[in-house]
Design an enzyme around this catalytic site. Sequence first.
Site, short mmCIF file in Angstrom:
data_model
loop_
_atom_site.label_atom_id
_atom_site.label_comp_id
_atom_site.label_asym_id
_atom_site.label_seq_id
_atom_site.Cartn_x
_atom_site.Cartn_y
_atom_site.Cartn_z
N SER A 141 0.93 -1.34 0.00
CA SER A 141 0.06 -0.02 0.12
C SER A 141 0.91 1.16 -0.06
CB SER A 141 -0.92 0.01 1.31
OG SER A 141 -1.63 1.32 1.37
N TYR A 154 -1.97 -0.52 10.00
CA TYR A 154 -2.04 -0.88 8.75
C TYR A 154 -0.56 -0.43 7.86
CZ TYR A 154 -3.61 -1.47 3.80
OH TYR A 154 -3.96 -1.57 2.50
#
Length: 261
Positions: A141, A154
């Site tokens: 990501s 995350y």
Amino acid sequence: MSAAGLQGRRALVTGAGRGIGAAVVRALVEEGVRVVATDLDGAHVEELAGELGERVTARRLDVTDAAAVQAVVDETETELGPLDIAVNVAGILRDAPVAELTDADWAAHFAVNTTGVFHVSRAVSRPMAERGRGSIVTVASNAGGIPRANFAAYAASKAAAVMFTKCLGLEVAGRGVRCNTVSPGSTMTDMQRALWTAGEEEASVRRVVEGDLASYRTGIPLGRIADPSDIADAVVFLASDRARHITMHDLYVDGGATLRA
């Protein structure tokens, strides 16, 4: 004929039940690849296999279970033949400020987003290295490269997955195995929609595209949220021989959102 030159190869894809993972499976099948599609939700990959036909084999898989991962890899290599490609897509996102982040949520992010990548990559890289060929692609990501409020667990887990993949790539480069990552930005998936307020999809899309000064978040210069197929195309490229001289690379596919910070 496969445009990417992948006809007849075999791939394992995790997190294949929906979103980016399902798009990766579809893109690989279009290139003539035989895919073992895995997901914690077995029903979703069974549905995908039913849609795409005999080139897809569905398997339920919990990537946090090392023994289960090894069993699926061994079974695949025995029944379908040597794996040429592995794509790590399985991931979770539970947004919360650090002060409100639970131990369980922190641990879950790393169990799936980082340790899951380790389990799969370790299992597939061993036989790939012995054969002297193979490609491993981890979907990370852009949050792993730029701070994001409420995304600490995350972002940290994805950053760890990127560095793990690069280190593995260094270790196996001399044995013909390439390891790369694709780092998407905002992509139109269920994970993305879960961050939005119900009934305000249009306004939520606008906030993502235009940016949010209050949360120190840049917008998307290209003016659109990615489609899962945009990420899948990048994965297919890195998995293919067209990227044969690329390894340990982190390819951002985010419309310029991070300004490549």
